[in-house]
Each structure stands twice: as structure tokens, then as C-alpha cells.
Scaffold this active site. Structure first.
Site, PDB file in Angstrom:
ATOM      1  N   HIS A  32       0.851  -1.181   0.000  1.00  0.00           N
ATOM      2  CA  HIS A  32       0.000   0.000   0.000  1.00  0.00           C
ATOM      3  C   HIS A  32       0.893   1.238   0.000  1.00  0.00           C
ATOM      4  CE1 HIS A  32      -2.253  -3.331   1.804  1.00  0.00           C
ATOM      5  NE2 HIS A  32      -3.343  -2.757   1.307  1.00  0.00           N
ATOM      6  N   HIS A  52      -4.765   3.762  -2.838  1.00  0.00           N
ATOM      7  CA  HIS A  52      -4.691   3.027  -1.577  1.00  0.00           C
ATOM      8  C   HIS A  52      -3.742   1.846  -1.675  1.00  0.00           C
ATOM      9  CE1 HIS A  52      -6.095   0.940   2.080  1.00  0.00           C
ATOM     10  NE2 HIS A  52      -6.084  -0.155   1.338  1.00  0.00           N
ATOM     11  N   GLU A  68     -16.504  -4.608  25.389  1.00  0.00           N
ATOM     12  CA  GLU A  68     -15.635  -5.786  25.479  1.00  0.00           C
ATOM     13  C   GLU A  68     -14.444  -5.698  24.530  1.00  0.00           C
ATOM     14  OE1 GLU A  68     -19.814  -6.948  26.653  1.00  0.00           O
ATOM     15  OE2 GLU A  68     -18.907  -5.919  24.933  1.00  0.00           O
ATOM     16  N   HIS A 103     -26.737 -16.023  26.097  1.00  0.00           N
ATOM     17  CA  HIS A 103     -25.626 -15.805  27.014  1.00  0.00           C
ATOM     18  C   HIS A 103     -24.875 -17.093  27.356  1.00  0.00           C
ATOM     19  CE1 HIS A 103     -27.436 -11.927  27.336  1.00  0.00           C
ATOM     20  NE2 HIS A 103     -26.691 -11.536  28.353  1.00  0.00           N
TER      21      HIS A 103
END
Length: 671
Positions: free
Chosen positions: A35, A265, A414, A476
Site C-alpha cells: 500500500h 490506496h 468488550e 448468554h
């Protein structure tokens, strides 16, 4: 864009930045992959940062008080490789640049921690670097509170792209940094308006400045090709008292035919276009050729921090002996000798009392004796402190008001928590652990994988580890998560059976230097299964004989966690029928696999029926059911084949057939 005008504005700066652009073009062209455009677009920002602001000394790349530079937009890896080479990092030779993306080179396609000095973290998965940076900045704040500004007083700088800011983890990181008022964190946004598919507005219309401002950041908007504006923005950021985002309006693949296009890019390998770009820069040198005056100017930048390093070394040497020893121990990762005796003392107490507690509570009890001894730990939870049992009485909360606190409220983030913990560990001086429900390892997965890839000894405290959590139901209840984590290379997955194994698992996890650990812990209480004290850490063997057969051995029951006590019940019933049964507790498959073959064969000898019992899916168990000389053995599995359900835990175990009675029936059937 008028490049001649840019060059004329500050010729010395322009030539230094052009060296970065030229190396990026040459290396990507030589590799025929990579890149190019990001390095070309952000070369001006990087040049100003390294020349005028970044505190570093190339000859001492591990200096604990250096500023940290993180290339979150890791696809532009030639930017950091060029900077490391030009500033004189010993291992980043020109040959390494020439071998960009090749086998055996330290110049991987995306920057990889541990491959080369000066690479603070592995980036490439977008958003990870900016999320790691929050942990780096928190570590600096924490260690400054502990050891004073004399030893810890530095910044964390990040280059992030549009892609980093689109990833969800970036918002978790930005919000956490704003709440923590991390004024030592400065992010440069490469605002080039280009993604692989086209312009950013194809997929996003976010006002990024308002987004950061809403999260409590200082924001500035500048021309990313104006060295004076870049310098002034960094100066202002340092004075802001807040985390700072500097939006740098840049042109991807500056000066190339692909400028301001999605093609810019990727890999710009057309030789005619490459030569034209260099001509536009006024760069008439051959491939990988840096003129002597430019090379020396960059080497001088790399040596600029020598005086700061010497002054810091003097301050460390002049510190009180005990303070210096604690500082050096923290950064070496040294574990106090006292920890082993502390764990042994806890194990003695457990054997005497034989508590029936959830292993998440057993983990809390272990941490309660560990944290006062190992003061480099920094705990936390993703808004589940009372459920994960991760905060101990000696810990205060890390906050803008109390930087000495060792407990972090990460919020319902999380992924951001896991990424920040990687940053805390990579910074040095901190041993992080953090908790959530086992099922939500899915949310943290990207950063947990990078913990393993980088070899970072983060500890993930994952409670509510099975259908045993009960009424919250299948949303869960983790059933596949043990298998997913065990499938990850360089990861230790512990599922302890009782308080003794939990304490042993913590001792092992905290002694790791290059491997993360996952603690799979129960919501429901379990009886103690180890009734005899042993100073030896049996969990370190991965698996061991908990109870041997009486009479001829006909059945071997293997189990983990909450199902070990179930295996002991089944053994009692089978023995009552005259069927000799061995129970093997297997708290860590990875450690068992590392044991000598002779030991594994002693634990799992051939000739007996083998049954594994675990309230999860079977994947991963066949290695022990059918392997290790058991390929011709009759084998079975007691566990889950699908998702769970909402009901009390006892009913779920009955309905899904994870019982002592079902185990006995399967053993008799196989016999």
C-alpha cells in the site's frame, strides 16, 4: 496540487518527507504488492512529528520513557519502516526495506510487534491501533502516579485512517479515552476521503470532529501537508488537557497519477508513473537511494533524544534504591518470589475448608491474595464487576481523579477493553486482566487474537462459562466458545474444576511472558474435588489423574471445570458396579499437549473406554478421545450438540443429558 509550491515553502522539510515517499514507492514496487498511498499522504505529518516532537532515541529503542508511536492504519507499513530506517534503528537496514513483504524479512506486510524495534504494536486489522493506544496512555498515567514524572512522562501518538474510524472498536476506544481524560494521547486522522471501494461518502457521513468532541476530546482541523500547521497543532494538543484528535486533510498517493483515487490506496507499481511521481517531488535519485545530506538529517533526528535519554538515566540512577528496583522489576515483568508461596498458602486453606463455590468466586479469592503481592496487576471489567468478581478489596478505581487506582471500569466495551489491555501490556510495567461473560469473547475476538499473535500475556477472565449460567438462556450460554479459544494458536485456555485449580491457573497465567490466558469460570457453585494438598502445581501439567480406578481399569473419564465433579459422581456409580474407572481432570488442554509423551501416555493409557464430559461442543476433544494411542479405543462424549435454553441450570443439565447417570449409561454401552 502545486507540489513545487509545497516544496518551496520549506525545502528542508520537503526533502526529508520526499525520502519517505520515495522509499515507500520503491519498496512496494519491488515487492509488487503493498500500500503506497497512505505513506505518501502522511509523510509530512510523520516528518514533523519525528523531527520536532517525538521523544525517542534510535540507539535505545526500549527506553521506558520514550514516546510511543502507533501506526493504526497498518496497511501503510512502509511509513513506519521508512521512518525506522531513516532515523537509524539498527535492525531496520536498507536490505530489510528492499525485502519488504518477503519471507524472513522483518518488514511484514503490516507492522508486527516483535519483528522490529520501534513497532509498538501489531496493526493492520483497522481500529486496533487506536484502541491499543488507549491502553498505552492509561499505562503511562498509572506508572507516572506510581513512579513520578521523573521516570514516566511521555505521549502516545497515533496515525489513524478513515477505516480505523469506521470500525466499531474505535468508538469504544474514543469514548473510554475521553472519559479517562487521557491528555497524553494525540491522534492524527489521515483525512484523505478514500477507501478501497471509492470515496468515504459511499458508506459514511460521520462528522468525525464532532464525534471526537462529543466524547470529550480536543479537536483541530489542519492542512496535513503544511509543516507549520502540523507543528502548531501538536503544540496546541499538548496544552489541551484532553485527548486530542488532529484532522489532517491529506492527499492519498500525493504527486502520483493515482492521487485522490481508490487506486492510490494499494500497490503503485507502474514504473512510468513511479518515475513521474519522483520527478514531481524533485527527487532524481535511483531506487532506494537517499542522498547523503538527507540521510544525515534523518540520522540526526534519530539521535536527537540522546540528551533526554541520558538525563532520564541519571534520574533513574539517582532514585531511591527501592524505587529503582521496583521500577526495573515492573518493566522486566518479574514476578515476586512470594507469589508461589502465596498461592500455596491459599491451596492449603482450600484443602482444609473444601469450599463449595463458583470458580468465578474462587478466582476472586485468588486475586485477593495475588493483587497485594503482584502490584503491577491492573484489573477491570466490561460493566460486570460484581459478576466477574474481578475487583479485590485492595484496589481503588483508576480515574482522572485517582491515577494510582488499579481497577478500570471499561463500560460495556468488550472489544475496547481487550484492545486497551493489549496496550497496557505492550507499554510495559503493567500486568492487565479484565472480565466479561464467556459468550462475549465473540465481541473481544479481534483483540484476543492479536494478544496471541503478538505474544502478549493478557489474562481474560471469562465467567458464566456454560449452560450452567441458567435462566439467561442461549444468548448468554457459551457452547462453542471453549473450542474457538482453544483453536487459537498461542493461547492457554483454563477451565478449572475448583478453588485449587483456579488458584493454580492464576499462578500459571501470571508467569507467562509471551502467551495470553483465558479463564473460563463458572457462575454456579461446584464442590472441591482436590482434597489433598500438593505443593506441585498440577494444573501446570494440563491434565492429571484426579482419582484412579479401583480394580481393573476399564473406563477413563476426562472432564473440565464444573463437569469434573460430575465425572467423580459417575466414577462412584461405575465403581459400585465393579467397573474400574479413572477420572482425569484436564484444566488446560494446551499445557497437556506440551507435556512429554511418556507423561501423556501415563495419564491416558490405551485399552480403556474413553469418555469426555464438558458442557460445550465436542470440537477439540477427539485429540484425547481418539489420539494418544486411543485411536482404536471406544470413545464417547457427554456435552452439547447445539445451543442451550432458558431454565434453571439443574434442569438444563438434565435435559441436555450432561449427568452422571448419562455418563454411566454411555460407559456401559461402550463396554
Amino acid at each position: 496540487m502545486d507540489l513545487k509550491a509545497l516544496a518551496a515553502r520549506n525545502p528542508d522539510h520537503w526533502r526529508k518527507a520526499a525520502a519517505i515517499r520515495a522509499l515507500a514507492l520503491d519498496a512496494v514496487a519491488a515487492a509488487n504488492s503493498g500500500h503506497s498511498g497512505m505513506a505518501m499522504g502522511m509523510a509530512d505529518v510523520a516528518t514533523v512529528l519525528f523531527e520536532k516532537h517525538l521523544k525517542f532515541y534510535a540507539a535505545q529503542p526500549d527506553w521506558p520513557d520514550r514516546d510511543r508511536f502507533i501506526l493504526s492504519a497498518g496497511h501503510g507499513s512502509m511509513l513506519i519502516y521508512a521512518l525506522l530506517h531513516l532515523t537509524g534503528y539498527e535492525d531496520m537496514t536498507l536490505d530489510q526495506i528492499k525485502n519488504f513483504r518477503q519471507w524472513g524479512a522483518i518488514t511484514a506486510g503490516h507492522p508486527e510487534y516483535g519483528h522490529a524495534k520501534g513497532i509498538e504494536t501489531t496493526t493492520g486489522p483497522l481500529g486496533q491501533g487506536i484502541a491499543n493506544s488507549v491502553g498505552f496512555a492509561m499505562a503511562e498515567e498509572s506508572l507516572r502516579a506510581r513512579f513520578s514524572k521523573n521516570l514516566q512522562d511521555h505521549y502516545t501518538y497515533v496515525i489513524a485512517g478513515d477505516g480505523c474510524l469506521m470500525e466499531g472498536v474505535s468508538q469504544e476506544a474514543i469514548a473510554l479515552a475521553g472519559r479517562q481524560e487521557l491528555s497524553n494521547l494525540i491522534v492524527f486522522w489521515d483525512n484523505n476521503n478514500i477507501t478501497i471501494d471509492g470515496t468515504v461518502d459511499l458508506a459514511d457521513r460521520t462528522d468525525q470532529l464532532m464525534r471526537f468532541k462529543a466524547s470529550g476530546w480536543q479537536v483541530q482541523d489542519i492542512d496535513g501537508h503544511d509543516p507549520d500547521a502540523i507543528d502548531a497543532a501538536i503544540v496546541a494538543a499538548k496544552k489541551s488537557g484532553k485527548p486530542s484528535m488532529i484532522a489532517c486533510k491529506t492527499h492519498i498517493a500525493l504527486g502520483h497519477a493515482a492521487q485522490d483515487t481508490s487506486k492510490g490506496h494499494g500497490a503503485l507499481t507502474d514504473q512510468d508513473q513511479l518515475k513521474a511521481a519522483k520527478q514531481a517531488y524533485g527527487w532524481d535519485h535511483g531506487p532506494f537511494e537517499i542522498p547523503a545530506d538527507v540521510a544525515q538529517a534523518w540520522k540526526d533526528i534519530g539521535a536527537r533524544g540522546a540528551a533526554d535519554y541520558a538525563a532520564w538515566s541519571d534520574r533513574l540512577a539517582e532514585s531511591a534504591k527501592s524505587k529503582r528496583a521496583k521500577f526495573e522489576a515492573a518493566f522486566s515483568g518479574e514476578i515476586p518470589n512470594k507469589l508461589t508461596n502465596t498461592i500455596r498458602s491459599l491451596k492449603r486453606d482450600v484443602v482444609e475448608t473444601m469450599p463449595k463455590v463458583a470458580t468465578r468466586k474462587a478466582s476472586e479469592n485468588a486475586l485477593a491474595v495475588i493483587n497485594p503481592v503482584l502490584v503491577t496487576t491492573m484489573g477491570g471489567s466490561a460493566d460486570l464487576t460484581g459478576s466477574n468478581n474481578t475487583k479485590t478489596p485492595d484496589m481503588t478505581v483508576f480515574s482522572p481523579e485517582d491515577r494510582s487506582g488499579r481497577y478500570v471500569h471499561y463500560g460495556i466495551r468488550e472489544h475496547g477493553m481487550a484492545a486497551a489491555m493489549n496496550g497496557l501490556a505492550l507499554h510495559g510495567g503493567i500486568r492487565p486482566y479484565g472480565g466479561t461473560f464467556m459468550c462475549f469473547t465473540d465481541y473481544a475476538r479481534g483483540s484476543m487474537r492479536l494478544s496471541a499473535l503478538m505474544g502478549v500475556p493478557v489474562v481474560y477472565v471469562m465467567t458464566h462459562d456454560s449452560i450452567g449460567l441458567g435462566e439467561d438462556g442461549p444468548t448468554h450460554q457459551p457452547v462453542e466458545h471453549l473450542a474457538l479459544n482453544r483453536a487459537t494458536p498461542n493461547t492457554l485456555v483454563f477451565r478449572p474444576a475448583d478453588s485449587t485449580e483456579t488458584a493454580e491457573a492464576w499462578e500459571i497465567a501470571l508467569n507467562q511472558t509471551a502467551t495470553p490466558s483465558v479463564m473460563a469460570l463458572s457462575r454456579q457453585s461446584v464442590p472441591a474435588v482436590r482434597d489433598t494438598y500438593k505443593g506441585t502445581n498440577l494444573t501446570a501439567q494440563g491434565a492429571y489423574v484426579l482419582a484412579d480406578s479401583e480394580g481393573k481399569r476399564q473406563v477413563i473419564l476426562m472432564a473440565t471445570g464444573t463437569e469434573v465433579s460430575l465425572a467423580m459422581e459417575a466414577r462412584a456409580q461405575l465403581q459400585a458396579k465393579g467397573i474400574g474407572t479413572r477420572v482425569v481432570s484436564m484444566p488446560c488442554m494446551e499445557l497437556f499437549a506440551q507435556q512429554p509423551e511418556t507423561y501423556r501416555k501415563r495419564v491416558l493409557p490405551s485399552g480403556a473406554v474413553r469418555i469426555a464430559i464438558e458442557a460445550g461442543v465436542r470440537q477439540g476433544w477427539d485429540q484425547w478421545l481418539l489420539g494418544e494411542r486411543g485411536r482404536d479405543a471406544k470413545a464417547g462424549f457427554i456435552g452439547m450438540t447445539g445451543f442451550g435454553a432458558s431454565a434453571p441450570a439443574e434442569r438444563l443439565y438434565e435435559e441436555f443429558g450432561i449427568t452422571a447417570e448419562a455418563t454411566v449409561a454411555l460407559a456401559e454401552q461402550l463396554l
